[in-house]
Structure formats: C-alpha cells, structure tokens
Design an enzyme around this catalytic site. Structure first.
Site, PDB file in Angstrom:
ATOM      1  N   CYS A 276       0.805  -1.228   0.000  1.00  0.00           N
ATOM      2  CA  CYS A 276       0.000   0.000   0.000  1.00  0.00           C
ATOM      3  C   CYS A 276       0.833   1.271   0.000  1.00  0.00           C
ATOM      4  O   CYS A 276       0.541   2.218  -0.731  1.00  0.00           O
ATOM      5  CB  CYS A 276      -0.997   0.002   1.153  1.00  0.00           C
ATOM      6  SG  CYS A 276      -0.288   0.178   2.795  1.00  0.00           S
ATOM      7  N   HIS A 334      -2.998   1.543   6.669  1.00  0.00           N
ATOM      8  CA  HIS A 334      -3.211   1.538   5.223  1.00  0.00           C
ATOM      9  C   HIS A 334      -2.881   2.938   4.718  1.00  0.00           C
ATOM     10  O   HIS A 334      -3.207   3.932   5.367  1.00  0.00           O
ATOM     11  CB  HIS A 334      -4.647   1.150   4.877  1.00  0.00           C
ATOM     12  CG  HIS A 334      -4.903   1.123   3.398  1.00  0.00           C
ATOM     13  ND1 HIS A 334      -4.019   0.544   2.516  1.00  0.00           N
ATOM     14  CD2 HIS A 334      -5.903   1.630   2.643  1.00  0.00           C
ATOM     15  CE1 HIS A 334      -4.476   0.680   1.288  1.00  0.00           C
ATOM     16  NE2 HIS A 334      -5.618   1.347   1.340  1.00  0.00           N
ATOM     17  N   ASP A 357      -6.941   6.129  -3.911  1.00  0.00           N
ATOM     18  CA  ASP A 357      -6.210   4.958  -3.430  1.00  0.00           C
ATOM     19  C   ASP A 357      -5.894   4.039  -4.602  1.00  0.00           C
ATOM     20  O   ASP A 357      -6.796   3.521  -5.255  1.00  0.00           O
ATOM     21  CB  ASP A 357      -7.056   4.219  -2.383  1.00  0.00           C
ATOM     22  CG  ASP A 357      -6.268   3.157  -1.636  1.00  0.00           C
ATOM     23  OD1 ASP A 357      -5.127   2.864  -2.037  1.00  0.00           O
ATOM     24  OD2 ASP A 357      -6.797   2.624  -0.647  1.00  0.00           O
TER      25      ASP A 357
END
Length: 715
Positions: A276, A334, A357
C-alpha cells in the site's frame, strides 16, 4: 519588395519554466502550467510584421484535437480559450530583429503533450513553422484552475517538494520512513505523461479521454487505476504473500524513480512488487508531477469491509488464537493519498482534499481504483457521494465485533466502536514531524469515542505517549519521530467491563527487533468472592493487511485470584521465538489473552496488535548548516549492531538532487560494533533535500531505514 520572413522561433524554455514554476522538471519538451501566459520569440528578416499584410496563426494540437489561435496586436487573455498577443517591446537597433508573442492557455485546458506550429499567411504565400512540443500541467498557482491552492507554503510542499515521510507501524508506535518522490529526476515527467497515454480510457476513445483531461477528478481516477497493474498496463503488481522471488521486496523500495523507470524500460510490464505505501507514494509522485497538490495519508487500524455492512468480524478460539474465518480484515495501517481539487460534480461544500487509493482492494465501476472521495463527504457520512465514499468511510469508522468460538459454537461476543481509524496522519508541511488529520475525517462524536478509549489508562498502566493526538476539539498535532520512538509504554486493549472479570494487556516498552518482548497481563476480579481462572495467552505473526498466521508463542496457566483483587502477571517472548524468515521493516504481532472463569465458564478477551521496530540507521552531514549547491560534501551513515551475532547486508544511500547515482556497499558488522560509512555527494539542486539510507540485513532478516533532510543553499 521587402517581406516579413520568419527565421527561427525560440520557446524561451528557461525563462518560461521559471515563471511557470516547472524549473527542475526534466522533459524533452517545454513544460508549462495551464491558465498562465508564456512567451515565444520570433526572429525574422526583412520588414517588421504588419497585421494588415500578413497573419500569424498558432496551431495547437493535442492528438485529434486542435485549435487555431490568431496573433492579435492588443487585448486581454481569455479565461476560457487560447489567446495570443504581440508583446510590446522597445526595438534594439543593433540586436537581432525579433518580436515576442504572449500565448495563454485556458485554466481548464486538458493536460497533455501538445504540438505547436506557427502559420504565416501573406497575400501570395503560406508558410508553416514547427515549434516542437509543450507539456501542459495543472496550475495550483492559478485562481481559476480547479486545483488552485491558496497558500504558497502548501503549494511548495504538495507540488514542488520531492521528499516525503511515510508513516507505518501501529497507532501507539508510529514509524516514519523516508521516501523520495523523484518528480524532478531525469525523464520522470515524460513517464508520468505516458501513464495517461497507456490508460484503457485513452486507448478506447482518444478524443473523449483528451477532452476529459481538463478535469482533475477524471485524471485522479485514471491514475488511481494505472498505478496498479490489475486491469491494464499499470505500473505496480501487488504482492502480500511474503514470497517476493522474481521481484523486489516492497520494504526495499525508497523512491519512485526506480519503479517508474523500470516500468518504462521494460516496455510497460508491471514492476514487482508493491504494497500500500508503495502504491500511494508512486501515485503521489505522478499527481505532483501533473501539477495536482497531493499528500500521502496513513490510516491506522484501517478496516477493509468486503460486505458493506460497516462491521468487521474477528474470530478467536477459546485459547486466544485469532482465526481466519472472515473475509473482512483490519489493516494495522493503510496508506493512500489525498489530492486537492474542486468537486463541482458534488455540489457546493466538497472542494478540497479528496481520497485516492491506488492499492487494488476493491473494484470501483468495474476497475481496481478508489476515489476521488471527498474528505468532507466522509466526515459528513454522505455515503451517496461519488466516488467510493462508503468504502473509505468504513475504512476509518467501521465497528469491530469480536467473537470467541469453540466447536463452531459462540462462547461470547463484544463490540469495539473505537479501534478503527484510531489515528490518521500525514507529514507536516516543511517539517519532518507528523501531522494528525483524524479530525478532518471524524466528527466530534467519533473523536469522543477515541478519547474515551485513551483517557483512563487503567490500573498500573502509563498513559498513552501521544494521548493528546486523540482528544476532541484539538489543534492538528505534530509528533516528533524521536518522541514516538521513545514512547515508553504502549497501552493494551482492555476487555469490555464484565460482571466478574476484567483483563488487559500492557507492553512494558516499545518492542525493537533483537530485544525480548516484555508485557503484563492485568486481571481484575470485580466480584466479592475468590475465583479460579484459566489464562491463555497467544502470540501470532501477522502481515499488516490480513489476519495473523500460525501461533509462534503461547502460555497457559491456572490462576487463583482473591475477591476484588488485581493481579499483574509478567511475560517475556525472546527474540528467537518471534524472528521472521523474510526481511521486513517492522514485524507485526497479534497478542491476545483469554481469561476463563472455571465456575461460570464466562470468558473475556483482550488483544493488542503491535509492531516490532527495526533498529535505527543514523545519517549525519559533516557541515550540516553550510551545504552549498555544486560543492562536494560528506555524509556518514552509522549503525550499532545490537544483536549477539555478526550481521551482514547491503547498505544503499540515495538522494534526489544530491547523488547522481545511489551509493551501494556490502557490510559486515560484529556484535555490538558500530559501522561508520562515509558517503561523498555534490548537491545539484537548491532547496530542501533528503539523503536516505537503507540497510537490508540477511541474518536476522530485517530492513533498516534512516534519513537526514538537508537545506541546500544557492551558491
């Protein structure tokens, strides 16, 4: 008859790029920002240009789209279309014969690589001259651009700065690691533009895609999909398996240029591997290069809600072992990005930071991407707002339901409304401090929940070292890295109040690789009678994004406790027992305790997920306060081996604008020995720069990072 004849045309690259704040961006083209004038100088022979006798028309071409812009003598630049005017200049009788034209693009122009031509039409002739190409970017300095950002220090941080810190770990033991965004490195801007060109949207309908590129909302969605390789020729392939053979361990990347160049040099095959923070950091590079203000965000205890019910189910057996029975999960952290833009598609009140994202978690309209989700819409729980607001809302606000089971029967359940989104953080502008932005995502009611969780540390426990960061109504907090590293105690999760028994976990110090993990189990008997208890403690290794794997340590005891008594029982887990097989920056552990009342068979559980920090690399500069551009300097990277065995590994030092190439060396360090490695560098860019070092050890397998920010002065 003497005629006006164009000889040469000068795009004034250095002057225009300085005015457009694109100096330093490396491209084969002139790089400009939309909504702002730029100057083209036309050198000519013969008589001066006469608008009554000839016309000058610029043709500006973007793929199948083109516009013709006649040069006028007077006028004002248009806000909505391209315009060109002669600049008034005092002629130099001895200098070359030249005239200057001021061209202005609209603030809503599509970003992309344009081709420029100049056509001169006289009564008897038409001549066309090629001017080459320009790369047009978004313009946060222009008030009418949809990415306009008011403050100069924020524009410098979120567009011009190429140094970053990514936050990892757990909310009570935050680790900051350096990242070089590298948008000024050679060829990187051209690769970022290639990303747009290779997108499925461009390949399917070039004309529509190019028109849509005027809108940062559209651009953000395209880039969010293209940074991962799941649906297209995107940049990075994700890998969370722990097996990184055939690629690079995500923990070893330290900058975006290596990744983007590798993608470009292999004919756009996906680079292996990303997780991530790598997806987010590369996306930040691309968005900043395109002129869209962007920052990297870490959400600690981030929920991945696969069924959309805003509840994450966690299952444990009666011995305290966490079970993989739910498709939902909580990521210890995250990482995504926020980009600054207007949101006319949502109506008033949703301009500003938008979540994007690139980590491929769930599909959005059939493609692995996420956002832009307006942070203000998440705050207001406006889950009907596009794009992907419900998913991001759950990431920061879902409830956690913990279920203890035995032989497929539920023994007990409890709900925690406070754990998810415990801390949302980014790098503070112009600083290496952490800025807490939790209050931008969560309402006062949500923050009250968090505050109640941290206000009373409970019996025998130290208060949370960063407690003030989770108090309602506070100013955004900056927490120094050294302060986080030194937070001496990490609060464990206390079980829900029970009629008979309460239990909690207390880590006695922030765990560091190579040292034992010391913790207390604190049991309170709330009843007026003594009790016989069974205590089951269980420790499991885990990846940051999923439920833990097998148990690596456990302890089971019978405990007698008197009426209204509190017992504190200390445990230690040795380094040998938790050592990982694969090199990671920070090992993660799920620690849980189940207390069973033998008589009533009531069970209570407390759990804590925490990270074991790697030891620190130290980077020092010889003349820290007199680092001058183009002047040789020396840095020293040092590390003291804390292990009782010799360690060996690869040391890498890099710095955008400081080192032409990375410095790499193999090192072996005896137990308790201090390694000191000098690194010579010559800064080639002024401003705030970062020298970062990483040491990848093979035994024990761990990745260490260190960094130093340097203010390079102009000569």
């Amino acid at each position: 008859m003497d005629q006006f004849k164009v000889q040469t045309i000068d795009l004034q690259k250095a002057q225009n790029q300085t005015r457009h704040k694109t100096d330093g961006l490396s491209s084969s083209t002139l790089v400009l920002r939309r909504g702002q004038a730029f100057t083209v100088t036309i050198n000519y022979d013969g008589r001066p240009f006469d608008p009554l006798k000839e016309k000058m028309i610029f043709q500006i071409v973007l793929g199948p789209l083109s516009v013709e812009v006649p040069v006028s003598r007077f006028g004002q630049p248009s806000l909505t279309q391209w315009s060109a005017f002669l600049e008034r200049r005092v002629p130099n009788p001895t200098g070359p014969r030249a005239l200057s034209v001021s061209l202005t693009s609209p603030a809503s122009a599509s970003i992309g690589v344009y081709t420029l031509q100049l056509r001169v039409e006289a009564r008897l002739s038409v001549k066309t001259h090629s001017l080459g190409q320009i790369t047009l970017l978004c313009n946060p300095w222009c008030q009418t651009d949809s990415v306009f950002l008011q403050a100069e220090d924020l524009r410098n941080e979120y567009v011009r700065s190429d140094i970053g810190l990514l936050f990892k770990g757990s909310p009570r033991n935050v680790v900051s690691r350096p990242w070089s965004f590298d948008q000024f490195e050679k060829g990187i801007l051209d690769i970022c533009m290639k990303l747009l060109q290779l997108s499925p949207q461009y390949q399917a309908d070039m004309r529509t895609d190019l028109k849509n590129r005027s809108d940062p909302v559209y651009i953000g969605r395209v880039i969010s999909a293209m940074v991962n390789s799941n649906d297209d020729k995107g940049v990075l392939m994700g890998n969370w398996s722990g097996d990184y053979s055939g690629g690079i361990n995500p923990s070893q990347w330290s900058g975006s240029a290596d990744i983007l160049r590798k993608w470009s040099e292999t004919q756009f095959r996906p680079v292996k591997y990303g997780q991530c923070w790598v997806f987010a950091a590369v996306m930040c590079t691309v968005m900043r290069a395109l002129g869209i203000p962007t920052r990297v965000i870490t959400n600690f205890n981030s929920a991945h809600d696969t069924d959309g019910n805003m509840v994450i189910e966690e299952y444990y057996n009666e011995m305290g072992k966490k079970l993989s029975m739910s498709s939902d999960s909580i990521w210890n952290f995250h990482v995504w990005v926020e980009s600054w833009m207007k949101r006319p598609d949502l109506g008033q009140g949703y301009d500003g930071w938008q979540v994007l994202d690139a980590t491929p978690q769930e599909r959005s309209a059939g493609i692995f991407r996420c956002g832009p989700a307006a942070v203000k819409a998440i705050y207001q729980k406006k889950v009907d707002a596009q794009y992907d607001v419900p998913f991001v809302y759950a990431e920061v606000n879902a409830d956690v339901r913990t279920i203890i089971i035995k032989d497929k029967k539920i023994l007990s359940t409890s709900t925690d409304t406070k754990r998810v989104g415990a801390l949302i953080a980014t790098k503070r502008p112009g600083s290496t401090l952490m800025q807490d932005v939790t209050s931008e995502y969560k309402t006062e009611k949500d923050l009250d929940k968090l505050a109640s969780r941290t206000r009373d540390p409970g019996p025998g426990r130290q208060p949370l070292a960063v407690e003030e960061s989770i108090r309602p109504g506070r100013q955004p907090l900056a927490v120094e890295e050294s302060r986080i590293a030194g937070s001496s105690f990490i609060r464990g999760m206390e079980s829900e109040a029970s009629k008979g028994i309460a239990v909690s976990l207390q880590l006695l110090k922030a765990p560091v690789v190579g040292e034992n993990i010391s913790f207390n189990v604190i049991i309170t008997n709330n009843a007026a009678a003594p009790k016989l208890l069974k205590k089951h403690v269980n420790a499991q290794n885990k990846e940051y994004n999923r439920n833990p794997t097998g148990t690596f340590w456990e302890a089971h005891d019978d405990v007698k406790i008197g009426p209204n008594e509190t017992l504190t029982i200390k445990h230690e887990i040795s380094f040998k027992e938790y050592m990982l097989k694969e090199a990671e920056e920070d090992s993660l552990v799920n620690l849980a305790v189940v207390i069973e009342d033998v008589e009533s068979q009531e069970r209570v559980l407390a759990s804590e997920e925490f990270n074991i920090r790697s030891p620190v690399l130290t980077v020092q500069i010889q003349n820290e306060f007199s680092v001058i551009i183009n002047t040789p300097q020396v840095a020293t990277v040092s590390f003291t081996n804390p292990f009782n065995v010799a360690v060996s590994g690869e040391l890498t030092v890099s710095g955008s604008g400081l080192l032409e190439e990375k410095a790499q060396m193999t090192v072996t360090i005896k137990p308790q020995e201090t390694m000191k490695k000098p690194v010579n560098f010559t800064p080639r860019m002024a401003g705030s720069k970062m020298l970062s070092a990483s040491l990848v050890l093979t035994n024990p397998p761990t990745v260490l990072h260190g960094f130093k920010t340097i203010n390079v002065q102009a000569s």
